[in-house]
Design an enzyme around this catalytic site. Structure first.
Site, PDB file in Angstrom:
ATOM      1  N   CYS A  75      17.167 -13.977  28.304  1.00 25.49           N
ATOM      2  CA  CYS A  75      17.500 -12.588  28.600  1.00 25.49           C
ATOM      3  C   CYS A  75      19.023 -12.496  28.664  1.00 25.49           C
ATOM      4  CB  CYS A  75      16.875 -12.214  29.945  1.00 25.49           C
ATOM      5  SG  CYS A  75      17.329 -10.583  30.549  1.00 25.49           S
ATOM      6  N   CYS A 185      20.017  -8.182  22.937  1.00 23.71           N
ATOM      7  CA  CYS A 185      18.959  -8.105  23.963  1.00 23.71           C
ATOM      8  C   CYS A 185      17.727  -8.709  23.318  1.00 23.71           C
ATOM      9  CB  CYS A 185      18.706  -6.646  24.346  1.00 23.71           C
ATOM     10  SG  CYS A 185      17.193  -6.411  25.322  1.00 23.71           S
TER      11      CYS A 185
END
Ligand code: DGL
Length: 258
Positions: A75, A185
Site C-alpha cells: 500500500c 496506489c
C-alpha cells in the site's frame, strides 16, 4: 520452525495489495503467503497520517502474530506514512512500495508523466522527495484520485461509473499529451484496462508491483530465507470485514487479467 519455512505477510488498506500479491505469487510460487486486507477501514488515503500509521501498525502486528518471516506493506499510502517507523520496531524484513517514478522518467516519452495516487500519498514527504529528485528531468503531474479505491473495493473495475470517473480525471491531459502514467496506489492496476481505453494503448502505464516483488525476493535471498520446498505454496486471505463476499472478491481480483 526454520525461518525460511514461515509464510510471507502482505497487507493493504483493502484489496489493492492483491495486485502486488499477484506478481509475488508468480515470482515466488513455492512460498506460503498470508494476505490481510483492512477493508473495514478503507480507504486509508483520505485519512490523516496519525490514523493511517496506527491502522498500519495494527495490521503488521496481526501478521507478525501469525508467524510471518517478512511483511510487504503493499500500500503506497501506508508505506509513505509508516514504513520507516515500522522498520525500526521490527527485525524481520519490511518491504514497502512507492510510486514507480524512476522507470517512467527513464522511458522519457514525449508528454507529461501523470502520477495517480491517493491524496495522502501525494501530500507526504516521501513523495515530495521523489518529486524533487525527478522533476528537473520531466514534467510530472500529481493526480489525486479520491473515490477510485472505493470502486475497486466494491468490485467495480470496468463499469460505466468508473470509466466516467477516469475519463473526467484524464481527459484534460490528452491535448498536451501524456508521456506515461504511474499508478501510485496498489488499487489502480485493477482499472488499468479502463485507463488504457481512455489514453490509448501506446501510453505506458507503470506500477510498482513487479519491482516490489523483486525487492521481496532479493531481501529473502540475501538473508537465506527463501523457501526451498518443491511444492506450490499455500495462500491464506484474511480481511477485517469478516465477510465471505470480500474473500470471494479477493480471489476474483487475483485471477483478473490486468
Ligand atoms: N492501496 C492503497 C495505496 O496503495 C491505499 C488506498 C486507500 O486505502 O486509500 O495507496
Amino acid at each position: 520452525m526454520e525461518d525460511k519455512y514461515r509464510p510471507i505477510g502482505l497487507m493493504d488498506s483493502g484489496l489493492g495489495g492483491l495486485s502486488v500479491l499477484k506478481e509475488a505469487l508468480k515470482l515466488l510460487p513455492n512460498e506460503d503467503f498470508i494476505y490481510y486486507g483492512d477493508t473495514k477501514n478503507a480507504p486509508y488515503g483520505t485519512k490523516d497520517m496519525k490514523e493511517v500509521k496506527e491502522l498500519t501498525k495494527r495490521v503488521v502486528n496481526l501478521l507478525i502474530d501469525k508467524g510471518v518471516k517478512a511483511v510487504v506493506i503493499a500500500c503506497n499510502t501506508a508505506t509513505s506514512v509508516a514504513v520507516d517507523e515500522i522498520r525500526k520496531e521490527y527485525s524481520i524484513p519490511i518491504i514497502g512500495i512507492e510510486p514507480a517514478l524512476k522507470p517512467a522518467v527513464k522511458i522519457n516519452r514525449k508528454g507529461c508523466i501523470i502520477i495517480m495516487a491517493t491524496t495522502l500519498t501525494l501530500a507526504e514527504k516521501k513523495f515530495k522527495n521523489l518529486m524533487e529528485k525527478y522533476s528537473e528531468k520531466s514534467k510530472i503531474v500529481s493526480l489525486p484520485c479520491p473515490g477510485l479505491v472505493e470502486f475497486v473495493e466494491s468490485g467495480n473495475i470496468d463499469g460505466v461509473e468508473v470509466r466516467d470517473y477516469l475519463n473526467e480525471k484524464l481527459e484534460p491531459f490528452k491535448t498536451e499529451g501524456i508521456g506515461s502514467i504511474v499508478l501510485g496506489c496498489t488499487h489502480y492496476p485493477f482499472v488499468r484496462n479502463a485507463i488504457k481505453d481512455i489514453v490509448g494503448e501506446e501510453v505506458p502505464i507503470i506500477d510498482g508491483s513487479i519491482g516490489t516483488s523483486k525487492q521481496l525476493k532479493r531481501q529473502l535471498q540475501s538473508k537465506g530465507m527463501l523457501n526451498d520446498k518443491k511444492e506450490k505454496g499455500e495462500l491464506k486471505i484474511f480481511n477485517s470485514l469478516e465477510d465471505s463476499k470480500v474473500i470471494d472478491l479477493s480471489y476474483r481480483l487475483i485471477n483478473e487479467k490486468i
